[in-house]
Design a protein around this motif. Structure first.
Motif, short mmCIF file in Angstrom:
data_model
loop_
_atom_site.label_atom_id
_atom_site.label_comp_id
_atom_site.label_asym_id
_atom_site.label_seq_id
_atom_site.Cartn_x
_atom_site.Cartn_y
_atom_site.Cartn_z
N ALA B 306 54.24 -82.86 -115.56
CA ALA B 306 55.63 -83.16 -115.20
C ALA B 306 55.62 -84.28 -114.17
O ALA B 306 54.69 -84.37 -113.36
CB ALA B 306 56.29 -81.91 -114.64
N THR B 336 59.70 -81.76 -119.46
CA THR B 336 60.56 -81.02 -118.53
C THR B 336 61.51 -80.06 -119.25
O THR B 336 62.17 -79.26 -118.60
CB THR B 336 61.36 -81.99 -117.64
OG1 THR B 336 61.91 -82.98 -118.50
CG2 THR B 336 60.49 -82.64 -116.61
N LEU B 338 60.49 -77.68 -121.02
CA LEU B 338 59.84 -76.38 -120.96
C LEU B 338 60.20 -75.68 -119.66
O LEU B 338 60.42 -76.32 -118.64
CB LEU B 338 58.32 -76.54 -121.03
CG LEU B 338 57.69 -76.74 -122.41
CD1 LEU B 338 56.23 -77.10 -122.22
CD2 LEU B 338 57.82 -75.49 -123.26
N ARG B 339 60.24 -74.36 -119.73
CA ARG B 339 60.44 -73.58 -118.51
C ARG B 339 59.17 -72.79 -118.24
O ARG B 339 58.40 -72.52 -119.17
CB ARG B 339 61.62 -72.60 -118.67
CG ARG B 339 62.97 -73.27 -118.78
CD ARG B 339 63.47 -73.77 -117.42
NE ARG B 339 64.47 -74.81 -117.59
CZ ARG B 339 64.20 -76.12 -117.55
NH1 ARG B 339 62.97 -76.54 -117.31
NH2 ARG B 339 65.14 -77.01 -117.72
N THR B 340 59.00 -72.36 -117.00
CA THR B 340 57.84 -71.55 -116.63
C THR B 340 57.71 -70.37 -117.59
O THR B 340 58.67 -69.64 -117.82
CB THR B 340 58.02 -71.05 -115.19
OG1 THR B 340 57.99 -72.18 -114.35
CG2 THR B 340 56.93 -70.08 -114.81
N ASP B 342 57.09 -70.54 -120.79
CA ASP B 342 57.44 -70.86 -122.18
C ASP B 342 56.20 -71.05 -123.05
O ASP B 342 55.18 -71.57 -122.60
CB ASP B 342 58.26 -72.17 -122.22
CG ASP B 342 59.73 -71.91 -121.98
OD1 ASP B 342 60.08 -70.73 -121.78
OD2 ASP B 342 60.51 -72.87 -122.00
N ALA B 369 53.60 -73.78 -121.27
CA ALA B 369 53.98 -74.33 -119.97
C ALA B 369 52.88 -74.04 -118.96
O ALA B 369 52.29 -72.96 -118.95
CB ALA B 369 55.29 -73.71 -119.51
N SER B 371 52.33 -73.72 -115.02
CA SER B 371 53.18 -73.60 -113.84
C SER B 371 52.36 -73.19 -112.63
O SER B 371 51.40 -72.45 -112.74
CB SER B 371 54.27 -72.55 -114.07
OG SER B 371 54.94 -72.83 -115.27
N GLU B 375 57.21 -73.30 -110.24
CA GLU B 375 57.40 -74.73 -110.47
C GLU B 375 56.63 -75.17 -111.72
O GLU B 375 55.46 -74.83 -111.88
CB GLU B 375 56.87 -75.43 -109.23
CG GLU B 375 56.97 -76.89 -109.21
CD GLU B 375 56.31 -77.41 -107.93
OE1 GLU B 375 56.76 -78.43 -107.42
OE2 GLU B 375 55.35 -76.77 -107.44
N LEU B 376 57.33 -75.88 -112.62
CA LEU B 376 56.68 -76.38 -113.82
C LEU B 376 55.81 -77.58 -113.46
O LEU B 376 56.28 -78.56 -112.91
CB LEU B 376 57.71 -76.80 -114.86
CG LEU B 376 57.09 -77.30 -116.16
CD1 LEU B 376 56.71 -76.14 -117.05
CD2 LEU B 376 58.01 -78.26 -116.88
N ALA B 379 52.49 -79.30 -119.35
CA ALA B 379 52.40 -78.56 -120.60
C ALA B 379 51.02 -78.77 -121.21
O ALA B 379 50.52 -79.89 -121.25
CB ALA B 379 53.47 -79.02 -121.56
N GLY B 406 47.34 -73.64 -113.98
CA GLY B 406 48.47 -73.77 -113.06
C GLY B 406 48.07 -73.39 -111.65
O GLY B 406 48.34 -74.11 -110.69
#
Lengths: 124, 655
Positions: B306, B336, B338-340, B342, B369, B371, B375-376, B379, B406
């Motif tokens: 990201a 962006t 994507l969410r944490t 995902d 994702a 993370s 916070e992302l 990916a 992550g």
């Protein structure tokens, strides 16, 4: 007559040492940096050199190492003048081949007596 | 063609045989009964009635003959009546016999009835003759052979019927015997067949079944390579053995799959440790990408970060090129969306940039994702050029890798920040040390000149001095010395505080060190008229910095000598107490005012009485001592009474 080379970038100290050595009956060659010290050492072949460690350009340690590396000057006795008391400086001086060192501020009397001791030992 | 060894087949055949035998038995019995019935019927319905009718005819005709003869001989009418009764009865019984008889007996009966009719014709003539006459008597003699002829026919029929009845009875009896024998034989045969089939079936089922059972038992006991023999035993058992083997293979397959999953989990866990062990984001990312490709199995792995998260490149991939062109397409897509937490696989709905890049790509693509906390960070995308969709285990493992990555990135970033901070602090510290070093060096050079020239002057190198001049130069010399000490102490303190002295830890002979310090201060003590006392254990060694301990002893001893008036005593003691060394320097000097004892270890602090009596000092000596003691994890205490003396106690751990 015994020739002593004095190298220090501080003229006052150079003069002080030269005065004291001349009083002691030695011939003194004074220079203000390492490069000049090397040149005079090769030219005049002094018996002993008093080298200040911290000089601009070549340091006293560099000069000492170069003197030792050249067979023509390898036999010159060397006393280092150091403003630092840190052990690594002293070790640096000795690994470069110095015969003795004196810490600033020094007593001129003491310096002369150490020089004379070294000269006596060398002559013997 | 293999023999059909089915138990079912065997049982069917055995039961067929038994049922056949039972049916045969039944048939035999039915036949025998029918035959018997026919015999009995012939006896009861034909032979016996014929015998009876025959006997009755004989009786009737006898009665008629006796009645007629009696009448003719006596003339008794009563006797003639019995003749008439018999004649009436004959009508009846003769017809009866004639009706009954047929086949073999017919001829005999007709013959008998002909004889009877001949007699009756004669009897009717006789009846008309006058009784007790000669004619009558002649008639009686005339009728006798006719009657005898009838009687002979009658007896012949009776004998024939008796023979026939006996014959029938014999036949019936023999039929019974044969029937019993046949039924018994068939029954025994059926029983033998049934028992034989049962025995054979049992043997052919139980033994192979026991073998199969043993295999199941061995498998249950953990011998998982045990297999049933599908080549032995009847078809059904072979089918069971085959089924058991298939189940075993299935079980084996599931077990291997589980082992594979467990091994993969282990590999991923190990990979996680490796990823998290990296302190640089770049290294962690590289480890995760290569590890994911190797453990989960992907032809291509891509990490998109990201924006604004790290200083590593925005896209890191296992290889630079991807034949399908997917890589180039995906790198254009911002992650962006994507969410944490995902997980996205090709086919799921997604942003146009993402789906567009994969539109024509046949292989499965998995994006997870990455993370750090909430916070992302980016990916992680795994790509296979071809093959089936990602299975749940692979997705889960990829999630674990992404999770580890992550955390690693998060930690590495923290670490990098911390490293930067440490580096800045170190730079500051170095700058400070360098500054102190430079300052002291720069101060020393002019001090050298001052001290050197003052020495020249005092040595009368520039001519004799008068007393006021000498006194003034002495002041310069004294203050030069003080300035020099101050510089030395400041430099020392700076170095000790910056930790550059902390390195040299080695066994220190405290006895030798104490003796050395005592020897060093001995000239000053002698000059001041102070007695030095030594109370030190015979042998005392501890792990410490030799030079620093020497400085501690020197500072304390020179202080003690300095502040002790002539005639006083300075005592140094050192002894071992448990796993500590207790060191003390006691003097009988001027002491320290109680209100000032707290500040004693502060820099540049000097006791008021020392200043008052113009005793030289920098106020740094005890500060240095305390710092050194702290560096050695020791304790320091001062016990002092003004005008009586001071004792400094130091407790140092042995190691």
């Amino acid at each position: 007559m015994t020739v002593v080379l004095v190298a220090d970038d501080d003229a006052d100290i150079r003069d002080l040492v030269a005065f004291k050595l001349e009083q002691a009956g030695l011939e003194v060659v004074s220079v203000e940096d390492g490069q000049a010290a090397l040149e005079q050492a090769r030219l005049r072949r002094p018996t002993l050199a008093v080298l200040d460690v911290s000089m601009p350009g070549l340091s006293g340690i560099d000069v000492c190492r170069m003197l030792r590396a050249d067979p023509a000057t390898a036999g010159i006795l060397v006393i280092m003048l150091t403003a630092r008391v840190q052990e690594q400086d002293v070790e640096g001086g000795f690994s470069a081949g110095a015969d003795d060192y004196v810490t600033k501020p020094f007593s001129p009397r003491e310096l002369v007596s150490r020089i004379q001791a070294l000269l006596t030992r060398a002559r013997a | 063609m293999p023999r059909n060894r089915s138990v079912g087949h065997l049982l069917t055949r055995a039961f067929g045989a038994v049922v056949g035998l039972i049916v045969a038995t039944g048939g035999a019995e039915a036949t025998a009964l029918t035959l018997q019935h026919r015999v009995v019927k012939q006896l009861s319905e034909y032979v016996q009635p014929l015998e009876l009718a025959n006997a009755e005819l004989r009786t009737t005709l006898g009665d008629a003959q006796r009645g007629l003869r009696g009448y003719l001989l006596t003339g008794d009418g009563q006797l003639l009546d019995s003749y008439y009764a018999a004649r009436t009865a004959y009508e009846q019984s003769g017809r009866e016999l004639s009706d009954l008889a047929h086949s073999d007996e017919r001829v005999s009966v007709d013959e008998q009835l002909d004889r009877a009719d001949e007699w009756w014709r004669l009897a009717e003539q006789q009846r008309l003759a006058p009784p007790r006459s000669a004619a009558a008597a002649a008639y009686v003699n005339q009728g006798k052979p006719l009657f005898q002829a009838f009687q002979a026919e009658n007896e012949k029929l009776d004998a024939s019927l008796a023979t026939r009845a006996a014959d029938l009875q014999r036949r019936s009896s023999r039929l019974s015997e044969v029937t019993v024998a046949v039924v018994v034989a068939l029954t025994v045969l059926a029983a033998v067949v049934a028992l034989g089939a049962a025995g054979l079936t049992a043997r052919r089922i139980t033994r192979p079944l026991a073998r199969v059972g043993a295999v199941i038992g061995r498998r249950r006991a953990g011998e998982l390579e045990a297999r049933a023999d599908p080549e032995r035993g009847p078809t059904e058992i072979r089918a069971v053995a085959l089924a058991i083997n298939e189940m075993a293979e299935e079980h084996e397959r599931i077990r291997r799959a589980e082992d594979d999953i467990a091994r993969l989990r282990g590999e991923v866990r190990a990979l996680g440790y490796r990823i998290r062990a990296h302190l640089k984001v770049e290294d962690a990312v590289r480890e995760a990408i290569e590890g994911a490709a190797a453990t989960v199995g992907a032809d291509h792995v891509l990490l998109r970060l990201a924006p604004g998260q790290t200083d590593v490149p925005a896209v890191v991939s296992l290889r630079d090129e991807h034949a399908g062109g997917v890589l180039a397409g995906l790198t254009e897509s911002d992650v962006t969306w994507l969410r944490t937490g995902d997980v996205w696989t090709s086919g799921d709905p997604g942003p146009a940039a993402e789906t567009g890049a994969l539109a024509a790509f046949p292989g499965p693509v998995l994006t997870v994702a990455v993370s750090g906390g909430e916070e992302l960070l980016g990916a992680l995308t795994l790509i296979r050029d071809a093959g089936a969709a990602w299975n749940p285990v692979e997705v889960r493992l990829t999630e674990v890798i992404a999770n580890d990555l992550g955390r690693a990135v998060h930690l590495a970033r923290l670490y990098e920040r911390e490293q930067q901070l440490v580096a800045r602090l170190r730079d500051l510290d170095t700058a400070k040390t360098d500054f102190m070093s430079t300052v002291s060096h720069e101060l020393r050079t002019p001090l050298t000149s001052i001290a050197g020239y003052v020495e020249l002057l005092l040595d009368a190198e520039a001519g004799e001095l008068d007393p006021p001049q000498r006194k003034m130069l002495d002041v310069i010399a004294r203050n030069t010395r003080r300035l020099r000490e101050l510089i030395e102490d400041m430099l020392t303190l700076s170095k000790i505080e910056s930790g550059s002295f902390r390195t040299a830890r080695s066994p220190v002979d405290l006895v030798a060190l104490t003796d050395h310090a005592l020897a060093a201060v001995a000239p000053a003590a002698a000059k001041a008229g102070v007695t030095l006392c030594r109370e030190v254990d015979a042998a005392l060694e501890l792990t410490a910095d030799n030079e620093q301990l020497d400085r501690v002893l020197m500072n304390l001893l020179s202080n003690a000598v300095k502040f002790t008036p002539s005639g006083g005593t300075v005592t140094v003691s050192a002894r071992r107490e448990g796993d500590e060394v207790h060191l003390a320097v006691a003097d009988t000097g001027m002491g320290i005012p109680p209100t000032e004892q707290q500040q004693l270890f502060a820099r540049f602090f000097r006791a008021s009485n020392a200043i008052h009596q113009a005793i030289p000092g920098t106020g740094l000596g005890l500060a240095i001592v305390r710092t050194i003691v702290d560096n050695h994890h020791g304790r320091i205490a001062v016990d002092s009474a003004e005008g009586e003396g001071t004792t400094v106690r130091i407790e140092l751990p042995l190691r």
